[in-house]
Enzyme design. Structure first.
Site, PDB file in Angstrom:
ATOM      1  N   ASP A  57     -14.731   1.135   2.436  1.00  0.00           N
ATOM      2  CA  ASP A  57     -13.882   0.626   3.519  1.00  0.00           C
ATOM      3  C   ASP A  57     -12.718  -0.182   2.960  1.00  0.00           C
ATOM      4  O   ASP A  57     -12.714  -0.589   1.808  1.00  0.00           O
ATOM      5  CB  ASP A  57     -14.691  -0.218   4.506  1.00  0.00           C
ATOM      6  CG  ASP A  57     -15.180  -1.527   3.891  1.00  0.00           C
ATOM      7  OD1 ASP A  57     -15.182  -1.655   2.659  1.00  0.00           O
ATOM      8  OD2 ASP A  57     -15.565  -2.424   4.659  1.00  0.00           O
ATOM      9  N   TYR A  58     -11.724  -0.351   3.803  1.00  0.00           N
ATOM     10  CA  TYR A  58     -10.595  -1.206   3.456  1.00  0.00           C
ATOM     11  C   TYR A  58     -11.055  -2.660   3.520  1.00  0.00           C
ATOM     12  O   TYR A  58     -11.722  -3.059   4.468  1.00  0.00           O
ATOM     13  CB  TYR A  58      -9.449  -1.004   4.439  1.00  0.00           C
ATOM     14  CG  TYR A  58      -8.611   0.225   4.190  1.00  0.00           C
ATOM     15  CD1 TYR A  58      -7.734   0.274   3.111  1.00  0.00           C
ATOM     16  CD2 TYR A  58      -8.670   1.323   5.045  1.00  0.00           C
ATOM     17  CE1 TYR A  58      -6.939   1.388   2.889  1.00  0.00           C
ATOM     18  CE2 TYR A  58      -7.881   2.449   4.827  1.00  0.00           C
ATOM     19  CZ  TYR A  58      -7.022   2.470   3.752  1.00  0.00           C
ATOM     20  OH  TYR A  58      -6.244   3.569   3.524  1.00  0.00           O
TER      21      TYR A  58
END
Length: 241
Positions: A57-58
């Site tokens: 994920d970011y």
């Protein structure tokens, strides 16, 4: 699904106002991880023999977008230097050095960081932190003193939204705000909160959609059998050998 013997979700692109994909029948984006029941449900998701499921994920994507949009010097410095942004925020708000910030102060700063993105009021912050309204108001005031670029961005965005009736993501996608000039106070306040949040959530939604395409394209070009199988807001889930 009979053909695969596995659970498949349905994604909708035009349900969430911000442009986020929404998952339904079943909703696989909101399976709890902090409850025993939720963890048991998650145990049912396993890869086929010889494969693994991985996710990426970011990191703090909406705060990074806030730093970009507001051009706030303190936020940009924290990210550029690879600092723990919540600890850096706590240091600014509480007048401490990052290495002396307590876990409670970091928790407060994290709540403030994300709360302001969602337009949280002093009352809402007080409720979230379990403190009185005056203390919460002082924290917000201190935050905006230290992160003046964020305050300026929020003020300008509200005014532009009132004048135009919409806000835009970094990529130019418009998010309409029909209640931004409503005579109904609560509706207008809700639209003003959305005016602040929508460009960040909307830009994050745009980025993850672009990433879905780019990641799968890169995997295919490399001859990988790995497939992007799920998207959970700012996270991609892939299955591969």
């Amino acid at each position: 699904m009979p053909r695969t013997g596995r659970v498949h979700t349905n994604y909708a692109q035009a349900v969430a106002v911000t442009g986020r994909l929404s998952s339904n029948e079943p909703n696989l984006q909101n399976i709890p991880v902090r409850t025993a029941e939720g963890r048991k449900v998650r145990e049912a998701f396993v890869a086929p023999a010889g494969c693994v499921i991985a996710s990426a994920d970011y990191s703090q994507i909406e705060l990074r977008i806030m730093a970009h949009l507001s051009d706030d010097a303190a936020l940009l410095k924290a990210f550029h230097n690879g600092l723990d942004v919540h600890k850096a925020t706590a240091a600014e708000v509480f007048g401490a050095t990052p290495d002396t910030v307590s876990s409670e102060q970091r928790r407060y700063a994290k709540t403030i960081n994300f709360g302001l993105i969602y337009g949280m009021s002093a009352f809402g912050l007080a409720k979230a932190l379990g403190i009185d309204n005056t203390a919460a108001k002082n924290y917000i005031t201190r935050y905006f003193e230290r992160f003046a670029g964020v305050k300026h961005y929020m003020d300008v965005t509200r005014e532009q939204a009132k004048a135009l009736g919409y806000v835009e993501t970094v990529f130019g996608r418009r998010l309409m705000l029909p209640e931004i000039n409503s005579p109904n106070g609560p509706r207008r306040a809700g639209a003003e909160r959305a005016a602040i949040n929508a460009p960040m959530q909307g830009t994050a939604a745009d980025l993850i959609k672009l990433s879905m395409v780019a990641v799968q394209k890169a995997l295919d070009e490399q001859g990988k059998a790995t497939k992007v199988i799920m998207q959970v807001h700012d996270e991609l889930v892939v299955r591969g050998a």
